[in-house]
Each structure stands twice: as C-alpha cells, then as structure tokens.
Design a protein around this motif. Structure first.
Motif, PDB file in Angstrom:
ATOM      1  N   ARG A  30       1.918  -2.403   0.898  1.00  0.00           N
ATOM      2  CA  ARG A  30       2.491  -3.081  -0.261  1.00  0.00           C
ATOM      3  C   ARG A  30       1.500  -4.121  -0.770  1.00  0.00           C
ATOM      4  NH1 ARG A  30       6.743  -7.144  -0.718  1.00  0.00           N
ATOM      5  NH2 ARG A  30       6.872  -7.142   1.553  1.00  0.00           N
ATOM      6  N   PRO A  31       1.172  -4.072  -2.065  1.00  0.00           N
ATOM      7  CA  PRO A  31       0.163  -4.999  -2.579  1.00  0.00           C
ATOM      8  C   PRO A  31       0.692  -6.428  -2.652  1.00  0.00           C
ATOM      9  CG  PRO A  31       1.128  -3.739  -4.372  1.00  0.00           C
ATOM     10  CD  PRO A  31       1.666  -3.158  -3.100  1.00  0.00           C
ATOM     11  N   LEU A  32      -0.205  -7.389  -2.488  1.00  0.00           N
ATOM     12  CA  LEU A  32       0.142  -8.788  -2.686  1.00  0.00           C
ATOM     13  C   LEU A  32       0.283  -9.063  -4.179  1.00  0.00           C
ATOM     14  CD1 LEU A  32      -2.317 -10.398  -0.099  1.00  0.00           C
ATOM     15  CD2 LEU A  32       0.149 -10.001   0.182  1.00  0.00           C
ATOM     16  N   GLU A  35      -2.358  -8.069  -6.998  1.00  0.00           N
ATOM     17  CA  GLU A  35      -3.220  -6.981  -6.542  1.00  0.00           C
ATOM     18  C   GLU A  35      -2.766  -5.653  -7.134  1.00  0.00           C
ATOM     19  OE1 GLU A  35      -4.869  -8.298  -2.130  1.00  0.00           O
ATOM     20  OE2 GLU A  35      -3.220  -6.870  -2.301  1.00  0.00           O
ATOM     21  N   ASP A  36      -3.731  -4.769  -7.322  1.00  0.00           N
ATOM     22  CA  ASP A  36      -3.395  -3.406  -7.732  1.00  0.00           C
ATOM     23  C   ASP A  36      -2.956  -2.619  -6.504  1.00  0.00           C
ATOM     24  OD1 ASP A  36      -4.069  -3.830 -10.397  1.00  0.00           O
ATOM     25  OD2 ASP A  36      -6.185  -3.332 -10.037  1.00  0.00           O
ATOM     26  N   PRO A  37      -1.908  -1.805  -6.639  1.00  0.00           N
ATOM     27  CA  PRO A  37      -1.461  -1.018  -5.480  1.00  0.00           C
ATOM     28  C   PRO A  37      -2.466   0.057  -5.125  1.00  0.00           C
ATOM     29  CG  PRO A  37      -0.270  -0.362  -7.458  1.00  0.00           C
ATOM     30  CD  PRO A  37      -1.095  -1.555  -7.845  1.00  0.00           C
ATOM     31  N   ASP A  38      -2.536   0.387  -3.826  1.00  0.00           N
ATOM     32  CA  ASP A  38      -3.374   1.512  -3.418  1.00  0.00           C
ATOM     33  C   ASP A  38      -2.694   2.808  -3.842  1.00  0.00           C
ATOM     34  OD1 ASP A  38      -1.292   1.700  -1.639  1.00  0.00           O
ATOM     35  OD2 ASP A  38      -2.481   1.411   0.163  1.00  0.00           O
ATOM     36  N   TRP A  39      -3.461   3.929  -3.776  1.00  0.00           N
ATOM     37  CA  TRP A  39      -2.912   5.180  -4.314  1.00  0.00           C
ATOM     38  C   TRP A  39      -1.690   5.683  -3.550  1.00  0.00           C
ATOM     39  CZ3 TRP A  39      -2.390   9.608  -1.588  1.00  0.00           C
ATOM     40  CH2 TRP A  39      -3.169   9.780  -0.443  1.00  0.00           C
ATOM     41  N   ALA A  75       1.219   3.671  -5.008  1.00  0.00           N
ATOM     42  CA  ALA A  75       1.504   4.091  -6.383  1.00  0.00           C
ATOM     43  C   ALA A  75       2.169   5.464  -6.406  1.00  0.00           C
ATOM     44  CB  ALA A  75       0.211   4.107  -7.194  1.00  0.00           C
ATOM     45  N   LEU A  76       1.676   6.385  -5.560  1.00  0.00           N
ATOM     46  CA  LEU A  76       2.282   7.716  -5.492  1.00  0.00           C
ATOM     47  C   LEU A  76       3.708   7.630  -4.964  1.00  0.00           C
ATOM     48  CD1 LEU A  76       1.785  10.781  -5.811  1.00  0.00           C
ATOM     49  CD2 LEU A  76       1.021  10.810  -3.434  1.00  0.00           C
ATOM     50  N   HIS A  77       3.928   6.763  -3.981  1.00  0.00           N
ATOM     51  CA  HIS A  77       5.265   6.583  -3.421  1.00  0.00           C
ATOM     52  C   HIS A  77       6.242   6.118  -4.502  1.00  0.00           C
ATOM     53  CE1 HIS A  77       7.970   5.915   0.041  1.00  0.00           C
ATOM     54  NE2 HIS A  77       8.435   4.884  -0.644  1.00  0.00           N
ATOM     55  N   GLN A  78       5.795   5.187  -5.333  1.00  0.00           N
ATOM     56  CA  GLN A  78       6.651   4.693  -6.413  1.00  0.00           C
ATOM     57  C   GLN A  78       6.945   5.781  -7.434  1.00  0.00           C
ATOM     58  OE1 GLN A  78       4.474   1.224  -7.857  1.00  0.00           O
ATOM     59  NE2 GLN A  78       6.008  -0.114  -6.946  1.00  0.00           N
ATOM     60  N   GLN A  79       5.905   6.477  -7.861  1.00  0.00           N
ATOM     61  CA  GLN A  79       6.087   7.470  -8.921  1.00  0.00           C
ATOM     62  C   GLN A  79       6.957   8.634  -8.464  1.00  0.00           C
ATOM     63  OE1 GLN A  79       2.029   8.398  -9.856  1.00  0.00           O
ATOM     64  NE2 GLN A  79       1.613   6.370 -10.701  1.00  0.00           N
ATOM     65  N   VAL A  80       6.676   9.166  -7.273  1.00  0.00           N
ATOM     66  CA  VAL A  80       7.476  10.281  -6.772  1.00  0.00           C
ATOM     67  C   VAL A  80       8.890   9.813  -6.444  1.00  0.00           C
ATOM     68  CG1 VAL A  80       7.669  12.027  -4.956  1.00  0.00           C
ATOM     69  CG2 VAL A  80       5.441  11.503  -5.942  1.00  0.00           C
ATOM     70  N   PHE A 106      11.948  -2.026  -7.265  1.00  0.00           N
ATOM     71  CA  PHE A 106      10.776  -1.927  -8.138  1.00  0.00           C
ATOM     72  C   PHE A 106      11.059  -2.506  -9.521  1.00  0.00           C
ATOM     73  CE2 PHE A 106       8.572   0.678 -11.396  1.00  0.00           C
ATOM     74  CZ  PHE A 106       7.277   0.287 -11.142  1.00  0.00           C
ATOM     75  N   ALA A 107      12.249  -2.260 -10.062  1.00  0.00           N
ATOM     76  CA  ALA A 107      12.543  -2.643 -11.445  1.00  0.00           C
ATOM     77  C   ALA A 107      13.035  -4.076 -11.588  1.00  0.00           C
ATOM     78  CB  ALA A 107      13.580  -1.683 -12.029  1.00  0.00           C
ATOM     79  N   LEU A 108      13.743  -4.607 -10.566  1.00  0.00           N
ATOM     80  CA  LEU A 108      14.442  -5.875 -10.770  1.00  0.00           C
ATOM     81  C   LEU A 108      14.100  -6.974  -9.779  1.00  0.00           C
ATOM     82  CD1 LEU A 108      18.039  -4.492 -11.527  1.00  0.00           C
ATOM     83  CD2 LEU A 108      16.296  -5.223 -13.180  1.00  0.00           C
ATOM     84  N   PHE A 109      13.832  -6.627  -8.525  1.00  0.00           N
ATOM     85  CA  PHE A 109      13.827  -7.655  -7.497  1.00  0.00           C
ATOM     86  C   PHE A 109      12.498  -7.821  -6.773  1.00  0.00           C
ATOM     87  CE2 PHE A 109      18.410  -6.410  -7.550  1.00  0.00           C
ATOM     88  CZ  PHE A 109      18.885  -7.609  -8.067  1.00  0.00           C
ATOM     89  N   THR A 110      11.415  -7.307  -7.323  1.00  0.00           N
ATOM     90  CA  THR A 110      10.116  -7.454  -6.664  1.00  0.00           C
ATOM     91  C   THR A 110       9.761  -8.931  -6.523  1.00  0.00           C
ATOM     92  OG1 THR A 110       9.407  -5.378  -7.667  1.00  0.00           O
ATOM     93  CG2 THR A 110       7.689  -6.788  -6.741  1.00  0.00           C
ATOM     94  N   GLY A 111       9.451  -9.360  -5.300  1.00  0.00           N
ATOM     95  CA  GLY A 111       9.028 -10.733  -5.069  1.00  0.00           C
ATOM     96  C   GLY A 111      10.142 -11.749  -5.021  1.00  0.00           C
TER      97      GLY A 111
END
Length: 199
Positions: free
Chosen positions: A32-34, A37-41, A44-49, A136-141
């Motif tokens: 999980r990126p700080l 930071e940009d997420p690693d692939w 990112a793939l986990h989020q998209q799929v 991902f949409a509402l509660f990140t951080g």
C-alpha cells in the motif's frame, strides 16, 4: 437433485472465480503506497480488477433475481431464514459425519449444503469487493478507513480458506467421477463410435 445452470451463470461464476484468485494473488505481493506515493503495479492492478470484480458481482446478483426458476433459487443459496431448508443443510452435514465415521466417502449429492456454501462464498466475495471499493472511494487515510481495511484483510484471509476448501471439494468430486470440471468449463466427452471390423 440436478440443478440446471445456464451459460450466463457459468460465465459469471467463472468471472467471479478468476477475479477472486487474482485479488488474492496480488494481495500477496502488493504494498500500500504512502500518502503522495504512486502505487506499485500489483496494488494498481488489485484496485482495478477489484472494481471490475464488484461490477461482475453486482451483475451476478441481478441475474440471480431474474434467472430461470430451474436454476438454484436464492432461498437455497441463503437458507438461514427457513427452518425447513436449514434442516436440509443439517441432514447433509449428518450424512457427511456418518460417512466419515464409517470411513466411507461422503454421498455424491449434497445439494442443500453445497448451495449454502456457495451462498456464503458469494456473500464473502461481495463483502471483499464492496469494502475495498468503499475504502478506495471514500475512506482512504481516515480512521474509518483503517477499520474498514482491517475488516477487508480479515475477509481476505477467510476467502483463502474458503477457496482452498472449495477447490479441494471440487477435486474430490472429480476424482470420484462426477466430472464437475467438465460441467463447469463445457468440456464434453467425445462419443466413441463402434464400427464393425472389416471382413
């Protein structure tokens, strides 16, 4: 009792299986990126799929509400509010216990228990997809996000156990000659044609 399954049901079931497997595998290697930071692939793939998987699951739920009555009904997938259907599940469990106590293989057709287990898997996959999407949409951080993420990770561990047990049961059925993979993936056994020997 044999349950009819349409092509769309099989396609959706396979799509859910593939997305769940992908989500579990990428969860092993992603980080999980700080903040900033940009997420690693893998992340990112986990989020998209995961978002695709949520859409597939919503389509599956909608299809279960309108599909042919010859397929497994919702009441059989979720028998928890019916004393009669719970009794059927309990009877299947007792049949398994008796077979194991007698050192025999369990009976081949345990439709009530099998359907209930499928229902639990569907609920678990839906919770995983929805909790990940809401985080991902509402509660990140946020503090709520950390609680939701903990629940998401715990459900992921339960899904690992469910998937291993589910796959083991499918392999057992296949070894007993039930041809479960042929029904799942539309593999048909070629008919042998017997010809008279040439004179």
């Amino acid at each position: 009792m044999s349950i009819a399954r349409s092509h769309l049901t099989r396609v959706l079931h396979l799509a859910v299986l593939l997305t769940v497997v992908e989500q579990l595998l990428t969860s092993l290697v992603m980080e999980r990126p700080l903040p900033g930071e940009d997420p690693d692939w893998p992340f990112a793939l986990h989020q998209q799929v995961g978002l695709v998987g949520l859409a597939v699951l919503m389509l599956f739920w909608l299809w279960m509400l309108i599909r042919d009555e010859r397929e497994t009904p919702l009441q059989q997938l979720f028998p928890w509010f019916s004393a009669e259907r719970l009794a059927d599940v309990a009877a299947d469990i007792r049949a398994i216990v008796r077979a194991l106590a007698a050192l025999r293989a369990p009976p081949p057709h345990l439709d009530a228990l099998s359907s209930a287990v499928h229902g639990l898997g569907l609920l678990l996959a839906t919770f995983l997809a929805m909790s990940g999407a809401v985080w991902f949409a509402l509660f990140t951080g946020t503090p709520y996000g950390r609680i939701l993420l903990m629940a998401h990770k715990l459900a992921g561990n339960v899904m690992w156990a469910y998937l291993i047990a589910h796959a083991s049961a499918a392999l057992l059925h296949q070894a007993r000659g039930d041809r479960i993979f042929a029904r799942m993936f539309w593999v048909r056994r070629r008919r042998r044609t017997h010809t008279a020997p040439a004179e």
